[in-house]
Scaffold this active site. Structure first.
Site, PDB file in Angstrom:
ATOM      1  N   LYS A  69      28.367  55.645  15.763  1.00 46.65           N
ATOM      2  CA  LYS A  69      27.657  56.894  16.176  1.00 46.65           C
ATOM      3  C   LYS A  69      27.817  57.782  14.850  1.00 46.65           C
ATOM      4  O   LYS A  69      28.985  57.888  14.424  1.00 46.65           O
ATOM      5  CB  LYS A  69      28.030  57.727  17.282  1.00 46.65           C
ATOM      6  CG  LYS A  69      27.590  58.818  17.765  1.00 46.65           C
ATOM      7  CD  LYS A  69      28.066  59.528  18.959  1.00 46.65           C
ATOM      8  CE  LYS A  69      27.124  60.844  19.340  1.00 46.65           C
ATOM      9  NZ  LYS A  69      27.789  61.489  20.595  1.00 46.65           N
ATOM     10  N   CYS A  77      24.460  58.870  22.939  1.00 51.51           N
ATOM     11  CA  CYS A  77      24.479  60.435  23.561  1.00 51.51           C
ATOM     12  C   CYS A  77      23.551  61.122  22.969  1.00 51.51           C
ATOM     13  O   CYS A  77      22.369  60.720  22.999  1.00 51.51           O
ATOM     14  CB  CYS A  77      25.958  60.703  23.417  1.00 51.51           C
ATOM     15  SG  CYS A  77      26.372  62.128  24.409  1.00 51.51           S
ATOM     16  N   GLU A  94      26.371  53.650  27.218  1.00 50.36           N
ATOM     17  CA  GLU A  94      27.531  54.233  26.225  1.00 50.36           C
ATOM     18  C   GLU A  94      28.619  53.989  26.723  1.00 50.36           C
ATOM     19  O   GLU A  94      29.167  54.155  27.958  1.00 50.36           O
ATOM     20  CB  GLU A  94      27.181  55.852  26.073  1.00 50.36           C
ATOM     21  CG  GLU A  94      28.108  56.570  25.093  1.00 50.36           C
ATOM     22  CD  GLU A  94      28.289  57.838  25.072  1.00 50.36           C
ATOM     23  OE1 GLU A  94      28.883  58.375  23.887  1.00 50.36           O
ATOM     24  OE2 GLU A  94      27.489  58.481  25.788  1.00 50.36           O
TER      25      GLU A  94
END
Length: 511
Positions: free
Chosen positions: A318, A370, A260
């Site tokens: 995301k 995440c 990430e």
């Protein structure tokens, strides 16, 4: 001692924490739940709630204390403010065991032992679902099912997901309590948890998905960039150079995956001098490269994104954002409080539910960034068209604590629920390959600059859980509880009627 239950409740909360990674005493969860339900027996609702709250303080105080590291060490808050916010978070989440305990005390006052067993189990996972999926965008940490990855109950994950596993664990504990108080006969009572755990052991040997292609050789890159250096302007070129060098050693792989925000620079700033040459090299070598970086949107917003380079080029933004990390809920109150504490946080936009799957190695894959990998429902929405799962994350925010281990444990559950390989690339660890049965095939140690290479097999097919999802499973569990309630009441009425008939018969005989 009148307050003995309150005195030991935090200790049993800590015991439940020990069932999770990195401690992995999975059966401790059963013991902790037996205590929890025993403490709710014959207690006024308010006292049960207090015991549940103290249990929750022990659970979350020992289980998510690492939030302090994020706020203090990397968020820049002073120790007092960091401690206050950590305690506030622990105090908030402890309300949920308190709610469960209060409602459990009411359930124990209802008729029907088997109904109580199933109702208590449904109650536990319903409260977990509310805090894990709905409240403040969801915080599913320390849900009891994750502690069972290495016990026979793991066999149910592909059938019923985390809430089904949690339901069966809670039902096992409640049944033991009912046996202990003499409301269930020992013999049939013990058969019930025995069947649950025995069938789970059998299900562990079932393969729900099948291979659909040749093995793919994949390299995962762990850059190990310290969080306090990652976003410094004078460090960014060193970071880009490091990832380039680590990648240059593995152009013989089919796919290379970075963690990430491995590129700590906006897409527009590195597009020409870094990404385009990197993509050209990937195409020349016949490799698909998966990187992560922040991307600006056309409307001034920005996203936490994953990009594929090489044979295909595409973006995933995301979608399930981290509250108080990537956006601020409860505005304007939360923004005002954090401004007073001088804690800087991001303000990202969500990418949306309808993003197409990324592709690498000739197959589509589900992308999670995440803690998106903590939500089974999010993953199964897309898994039918995907051959494997990819999670990129950065757990450096929490230091060398239990958090990276807990996060890997949750990621493993997604592989088990979907019957697919999971590839997990992290900044500081734990980077690794997870098999479709939830076991770790290879894993890099924490806080090392390294790469991990292994082969995976693309998979197809849908597990029962992937087809049903959480909502249908909750509906099924609720119908089961209602059916048992109906049977219990019908049986009670019949017993009452028989008693009346017998009483009348005896009276008539006496006359």
């Amino acid at each position: 001692m009148q307050w003995k239950w309150e005195m030991v409740a935090p200790l049993f909360g800590v015991m439940l924490t020990l069932a999770f990674a990195p401690y992995d005493y999975g059966y401790a969860a059963l013991v902790a739940l037996v205590f929890f339900y025993s403490a709710c027996l014959n207690r006024p609702v308010k006292r049960a709630a207090l015991i549940g709250y103290l249990f929750g303080l022990g659970l979350f105080g020992s289980g998510i204390w690492w939030v302090y590291i994020s706020i203090h060490d990397f968020g820049g808050a002073d120790p007092v403010s960091s401690g206050f916010l950590t305690l506030l978070l622990v105090a908030l989440w402890a309300l949920f065991p308190a709610l469960t305990a209060a409602l459990s005390a009411k359930v124990f006052g209802m008729a029907g032992a088997w109904f109580r067993v199933l109702a208590l189990a449904l109650l536990w996972v319903a409260v977990e679902y509310f805090r894990g999926y709905w409240l403040l965008n969801g915080f599913p940490w320390l849900q009891i099912a994750y502690s069972q990855l290495d016990t026979p109950l793991a066999g149910y994950a592909a059938v019923s997901g985390v809430y089904g596993v949690g339901f069966l664990l809670s039902a096992s504990a409640a049944a033991l309590v009912e046996i202990g108080r003499g409301k269930l006969p020992p013999w049939p009572g013990l058969i019930f948890p025995g069947l649950i755990w025995g069938c789970g052991w059998i299900l562990m040997g079932v393969q729900w998905t099948q291979a659909v292609g040749e093995p793919i050789n994949i390299t995962l890159v762990q850059g190990n960039i310290q969080q306090n250096l990652k976003w410094l302007p004078n460090q960014k070129l060193n970071t880009l150079t490091l990832y380039q060098q680590l990648t240059n050693r593995h152009w013989d792989s089919d796919v290379i995956i970075w963690p990430e925000t491995s590129i700590p620079v906006f897409w527009s700033e590195v597009k020409d001098f870094y990404l385009e040459p990197l993509a050209a090299t990937a195409r020349e070598k016949g490799v698909d490269l998966v990187v992560s970086l922040p991307v600006e949107g056309s409307g001034g917003e920005y996203y936490n994104s994953v990009m594929t380079l090489g044979r295909t080029q595409a973006l995933y933004h995301k979608n399930h954002l981290l509250p108080f990390g990537e956006y601020l809920p409860l505005q304007p109150l939360s923004g005002w409080v954090l401004d007073r504490l001088q804690i800087p946080l991001g303000n990202f936009a969500a990418g949306g539910d309808r993003q197409p799957l990324l592709q690498a190695g000739g197959h589509a894959f589900v992308t999670t960034i995440c803690y998106e990998d903590a939500f089974g429902e999010l993953v199964i929405r897309q898994v039918e068209k995907a051959a494997y799962l990819v999670n990129v994350t950065n757990d450096a925010w929490f230091g060398d604590t239990s958090q990276p281990h807990q996060h890997m444990q949750m990621a493993r559950m997604r592989a088990l629920e979907t019957g697919r390989y999971l590839l997990r690339a992290t900044n500081t660890g734990l980077t690794g390959f997870v098999l479709p049965n939830g076991k770790i095939a290879k894993q890099a140690p924490l806080y090392t600059t390294t790469t991990v290479t292994d082969s995976i097999i693309p998979m197809a097919g849908m597990t029962p859980y992937a087809q049903l999802g959480d909502q249908l499973l909750f509906a099924g569990m609720s119908l089961l509880v209602l059916a048992v309630l109906g049977i219990s009441r019908y049986s009670s009425r019949n017993q009452g009627l028989r008693r009346k008939i017998l009483t009348a018969a005896r009276a008539s005989h006496l006359v």
